[in-house]
Design a protein around this motif. Structure first.
Motif, PDB file in Angstrom:
ATOM      1  N   LYS A 135       0.829  -1.209   0.000  1.00 46.95           N
ATOM      2  CA  LYS A 135       0.000   0.000   0.000  1.00 46.95           C
ATOM      3  C   LYS A 135       0.864   1.259   0.000  1.00 46.95           C
ATOM      4  CE  LYS A 135      -4.006   2.131   0.273  1.00 46.95           C
ATOM      5  NZ  LYS A 135      -4.997   2.101  -0.836  1.00 46.95           N
ATOM      6  N   ASP A 136       2.002   1.198   0.664  1.00 48.22           N
ATOM      7  CA  ASP A 136       2.921   2.337   0.702  1.00 48.22           C
ATOM      8  C   ASP A 136       3.483   2.636  -0.683  1.00 48.22           C
ATOM      9  OD1 ASP A 136       4.732   4.283   2.042  1.00 48.22           O
ATOM     10  OD2 ASP A 136       6.274   2.864   1.420  1.00 48.22           O
ATOM     11  N   PRO A 139      -0.152   3.088  -3.605  1.00 46.59           N
ATOM     12  CA  PRO A 139      -1.309   3.582  -2.854  1.00 46.59           C
ATOM     13  C   PRO A 139      -2.636   3.438  -3.585  1.00 46.59           C
ATOM     14  CG  PRO A 139       0.116   5.390  -3.558  1.00 46.59           C
ATOM     15  CD  PRO A 139       0.864   4.130  -3.812  1.00 46.59           C
ATOM     16  N   ARG A 142      -6.165  -1.544  -3.544  1.00 44.76           N
ATOM     17  CA  ARG A 142      -7.063  -1.772  -2.398  1.00 44.76           C
ATOM     18  C   ARG A 142      -6.541  -3.002  -1.668  1.00 44.76           C
ATOM     19  NH1 ARG A 142     -11.961  -3.357  -4.495  1.00 44.76           N
ATOM     20  NH2 ARG A 142     -11.097  -3.520  -6.604  1.00 44.76           N
ATOM     21  N   HIS A 157      -2.243  -3.654  13.158  1.00 39.62           N
ATOM     22  CA  HIS A 157      -3.066  -2.447  13.308  1.00 39.62           C
ATOM     23  C   HIS A 157      -2.222  -1.286  13.832  1.00 39.62           C
ATOM     24  CE1 HIS A 157      -7.243  -3.288  12.342  1.00 39.62           C
ATOM     25  NE2 HIS A 157      -7.171  -4.455  12.953  1.00 39.62           N
ATOM     26  N   ALA A 160       0.003   0.096  11.132  1.00 37.94           N
ATOM     27  CA  ALA A 160      -0.757   0.869  10.148  1.00 37.94           C
ATOM     28  C   ALA A 160      -1.099   2.257  10.683  1.00 37.94           C
ATOM     29  CB  ALA A 160      -2.030   0.116   9.766  1.00 37.94           C
ATOM     30  N   ARG A 161      -1.540   2.312  11.935  1.00 35.37           N
ATOM     31  CA  ARG A 161      -1.890   3.610  12.540  1.00 35.37           C
ATOM     32  C   ARG A 161      -0.668   4.513  12.639  1.00 35.37           C
ATOM     33  NH1 ARG A 161      -5.107   0.317  15.962  1.00 35.37           N
ATOM     34  NH2 ARG A 161      -3.450   0.314  17.533  1.00 35.37           N
ATOM     35  N   GLY A 164       0.367   5.614   9.203  1.00 33.65           N
ATOM     36  CA  GLY A 164      -0.652   6.325   8.436  1.00 33.65           C
ATOM     37  C   GLY A 164      -0.967   5.667   7.107  1.00 33.65           C
ATOM     38  N   ILE A 165      -0.951   4.330   7.095  1.00 33.93           N
ATOM     39  CA  ILE A 165      -1.216   3.572   5.868  1.00 33.93           C
ATOM     40  C   ILE A 165      -2.546   2.848   6.016  1.00 33.93           C
ATOM     41  CG2 ILE A 165      -0.405   1.713   4.358  1.00 33.93           C
ATOM     42  CD1 ILE A 165       2.447   2.407   5.202  1.00 33.93           C
ATOM     43  N   ASP A 166      -3.394   2.965   5.005  1.00 33.79           N
ATOM     44  CA  ASP A 166      -4.756   2.440   5.060  1.00 33.79           C
ATOM     45  C   ASP A 166      -4.829   1.019   4.504  1.00 33.79           C
ATOM     46  OD1 ASP A 166      -7.492   2.152   5.271  1.00 33.79           O
ATOM     47  OD2 ASP A 166      -7.926   3.299   3.454  1.00 33.79           O
ATOM     48  N   VAL A 167      -4.855   0.039   5.394  1.00 28.94           N
ATOM     49  CA  VAL A 167      -5.043  -1.362   5.032  1.00 28.94           C
ATOM     50  C   VAL A 167      -6.193  -1.904   5.868  1.00 28.94           C
ATOM     51  CG1 VAL A 167      -4.038  -3.697   5.164  1.00 28.94           C
ATOM     52  CG2 VAL A 167      -2.658  -1.789   4.323  1.00 28.94           C
ATOM     53  N   ALA A 168      -7.064  -2.688   5.249  1.00 28.18           N
ATOM     54  CA  ALA A 168      -8.213  -3.270   5.956  1.00 28.18           C
ATOM     55  C   ALA A 168      -7.812  -4.613   6.554  1.00 28.18           C
ATOM     56  CB  ALA A 168      -9.393  -3.440   4.999  1.00 28.18           C
TER      57      ALA A 168
END
Length: 280
Positions: A135-136, A139, A142, A157, A160-161, A164-168
């Motif tokens: 994701k980095d 970007p 998905r 988690h 990721a926080r 600042g990377i958005d992964v589900a």
């Protein structure tokens, strides 16, 4: 190892080197430098540039304890510092997750040419290394990731926080609960060590890293086989797997038989066939 107050960096390193070499640690100089740099809150280059800098107070105490734990208990350096570099990321790690290895970076590289905006799922994400790096660097993708271990997911988690990377992230075994109809790629560094190889593993690994992330039955394929089957039942066009030394020919056959018949095998820097990528 004896390190008193106000010891220069060079002397602290020399003392640690003696202790680590005496204990038979594989990379004593590197380990000593990484631990001392962490204790001082600097990078390793600062140790070389300022060998006369004094090591005092809390840094002395932490470094002395860390060297003892490394030498006597063989605790991995990454667990002692709580950090591990992976691709362009600085990840937090602890004994709940496998320590990311350089060879796993080949999995990320193999997927950097995916089509724009497609969905990718990382199975057995551990610290989140693969998913977060993808994701980095891409970007637009998905990216989702899952793990059967709640502890591992907590680490992922947190990474990721902090980054600042958005992964589900989701908790689940293999692809259970994942929307397979939306997937373009499945990627995994699964457990692949055979139970019979447990005794041959370095003490650092066998005694400290999570067995759930290491061992996979008599052949080391107890996770790979069902993952290949589940992946074949999704819409995924790409399946990328890290494998153990000597496993690539078998896994290549499994992947091709599952319908991912355009198969590429990627060697790591040691020349070992490390990543199997199937496309359909």
């Amino acid at each position: 190892m004896t390190i008193g107050a106000g010891v220069p960096v060079r002397d602290a390193l020399d003392s640690a080197l003696v202790a680590l070499q005496g204990a038979g640690v594989d990379s004593p100089r590197l380990d000593a430098e990484v631990l001392l740099a962490h204790a001082l809150g600097v990078d390793r280059a600062a140790l070389w540039l300022h060998p006369e800098r004094e090591v005092t107070g809390a840094a002395t105490r932490w470094f002395r304890d860390a060297v003892r734990r490394r030498a006597v208990g063989r605790e991995p350096v990454a667990y002692l510092t709580g950090r591990r570099g992976f691709r362009h990321l600085d990840l937090e790690v602890d004994p709940r997750v496998l320590i990311p290895r350089p060879e796993t970076e080949h999995l990320v590289e193999a997927l950097l040419d995916l089509p724009h905006g497609v969905a990718v799922h990382d199975v057995g994400t551990g610290s989140g290394a693969i998913a977060l790096a993808l994701k980095d660097e891409r970007p637009d993708l998905r990216v989702g990731a899952s793990d059967v271990s709640p502890g591992a997911l907590a680490v992922a988690h947190a990474n990721a926080r902090r980054l600042g990377i958005d992964v589900a992230f989701t908790e689940g075994d293999l692809l259970d609960g994942v929307d397979g109809g939306d997937l373009h790629a499945v990627v995994s560094n699964p457990p692949y060590v055979a139970e019979g190889e447990r005794a041959a593993l370095p003490r650092d690994v066998a005694a400290h890293e999570p067995g759930l992330a290491l061992f996979a039955g008599a052949e080391g394929l107890g996770v790979i086989r069902p993952l290949v089957t589940q992946s074949a039942g999704t819409a995924a066009r790409v399946l990328a797997l890290e494998v153990g030394a000597g496993q690539a020919p078998v896994v290549r056959g499994l992947v091709a038989a599952a319908g991912f018949d355009d198969v590429t095998v990627i060697r790591d820097l040691a020349g070992i066939e490390r990543v199997v990528v199937g496309r359909r």
